[in-house]
Scaffold this active site. Structure first.
Site, PDB file in Angstrom:
ATOM      1  N   ASN A  11       0.855  -1.186   0.000  1.00 44.60           N
ATOM      2  CA  ASN A  11       0.000   0.000   0.000  1.00 44.60           C
ATOM      3  C   ASN A  11       0.894   1.240   0.000  1.00 44.60           C
ATOM      4  OD1 ASN A  11      -1.954   1.931   0.323  1.00 44.60           O
ATOM      5  ND2 ASN A  11      -2.543   1.325   2.399  1.00 44.60           N
ATOM      6  N   LYS A  13       0.036   4.217  -0.221  1.00 43.94           N
ATOM      7  CA  LYS A  13      -0.644   5.338   0.439  1.00 43.94           C
ATOM      8  C   LYS A  13      -0.460   6.612  -0.395  1.00 43.94           C
ATOM      9  CE  LYS A  13      -0.398   3.004   4.864  1.00 43.94           C
ATOM     10  NZ  LYS A  13      -0.249   3.123   6.328  1.00 43.94           N
ATOM     11  N   HIS A  95      -9.707   0.399   5.001  1.00 41.26           N
ATOM     12  CA  HIS A  95      -8.415   0.611   5.665  1.00 41.26           C
ATOM     13  C   HIS A  95      -8.614   1.508   6.888  1.00 41.26           C
ATOM     14  CE1 HIS A  95      -4.287   1.956   6.395  1.00 41.26           C
ATOM     15  NE2 HIS A  95      -3.907   0.880   5.733  1.00 41.26           N
ATOM     16  N   GLU A 165      -5.550  -5.637  10.458  1.00 44.74           N
ATOM     17  CA  GLU A 165      -4.538  -4.609  10.726  1.00 44.74           C
ATOM     18  C   GLU A 165      -4.836  -3.951  12.073  1.00 44.74           C
ATOM     19  OE1 GLU A 165      -4.697  -1.516   7.749  1.00 44.74           O
ATOM     20  OE2 GLU A 165      -6.781  -1.137   8.215  1.00 44.74           O
TER      21      GLU A 165
END
EC number: 5.3.1.1
Length: 248
Positions: A11, A13, A95, A165
């Site tokens: 990821n 981001k 997320h 996560e």
């Protein structure tokens, strides 16, 4: 017992520019990557085309978010159809940064999951507890509630990867111990066995995200119910290759 293919998602981001990402992609393209590991890189939406054209075909591309409908007056949003049109096959939904920075709730995330799957995108669906929730002993309550809403919106689990996560371990340098990760993954698998089916429980890939590095990836990857990783900062560095090859 289903054979679950190891999965590593990077990821990126809100990081990188064309120059730095081109360098990263070149490094990945020339690296020796374990052929039994599925690799997906999640680029900023403005770079989806760039990532798909720049990455080797053995690496899939994901968006980091999408909206719950195909088109319309939703300024700043992108749809699964647009993501597909850029050549990407995956999207990350739920997320922790979308939940806690942008205020997305379980209901909205569930709607996004449903629409992405209907649009033939594969989904990395994220769940996880905050530090205060872990310390209060409510980890299971939180992650099971998040998982329930996702499950209500999934018809075909073959196109879903579930990412656990722990929010307290994202970008903090703190990592769940391999034993802590395994404990939660095992409980999640048991939840699927009890609430969905034995088949889905056995076949669903449950991956771990939370300060995964080259230093800790092998021990985490050795856990029975850890089927891969969702990697943040380390996915922008050469050590991402070591993480991809954690089971090599």
């Amino acid at each position: 017992m289903a054979q679950r293919r190891f999965f590593v998602g990077g990821n990126w981001k809100m990081n990188g520019n064309k120059e730095s990402l081109e360098e990263l992609m070149s490094t990945l393209n020339t690296a020796s990557l374990h052929e039994d590991t599925e690799v997906v890189c999640a680029a900023p939406s403005i770079y989806l085309d760039f990532a798909r054209s720049g990455l080797d075909s053995r690496i899939s591309v994901a968006a980091q978010n999408c909206y719950k409908v195909a088109k319309g007056a939703f300024t700043g949003e992108i749809s699964p159809a647009m993501i597909k049109d850029c050549g990407a096959d995956w999207v990350i939904l739920g997320h922790s940064e979308r939940r806690h920075v942008f205020g997305e709730n379980d209901e909205l995330i569930g709607q996004k999951v449903a629409h992405a799957l209907e649009s033939d995108l594969s989904v990395i669906a994220c769940i996880g507890e905050k530090l205060e929730e872990r310390e209060a002993g409510t980890t299971e309550d939180v992650i099971f509630a998040q998982t329930q809403v996702i499950a209500e919106n999934v018809m075909d689990w073959e196109k879903v990867v579930l990412a656990y996560e722990p929010v307290w371990a994202i970008g903090t340098g703190k990592t769940a111990t391999p034993e802590q990760a395994q404990e939660v993954h095992e409980k999640l698998r048991a939840w699927f066995r009890a609430n969905i089916s034995e088949e889905v429980s056995d076949s669903l890939r449950i991956i771990y995200g939370g300060s995964v590095t080259a230093a800790n990836c092998r021990e985490l990857a050795s856990q029975t119910d850890v089927d891969g990783f969702l990697v943040g900062g380390a996915s922008l560095k050469p050590e991402f290759i070591d993480i991809i090859n954690a089971r090599a």
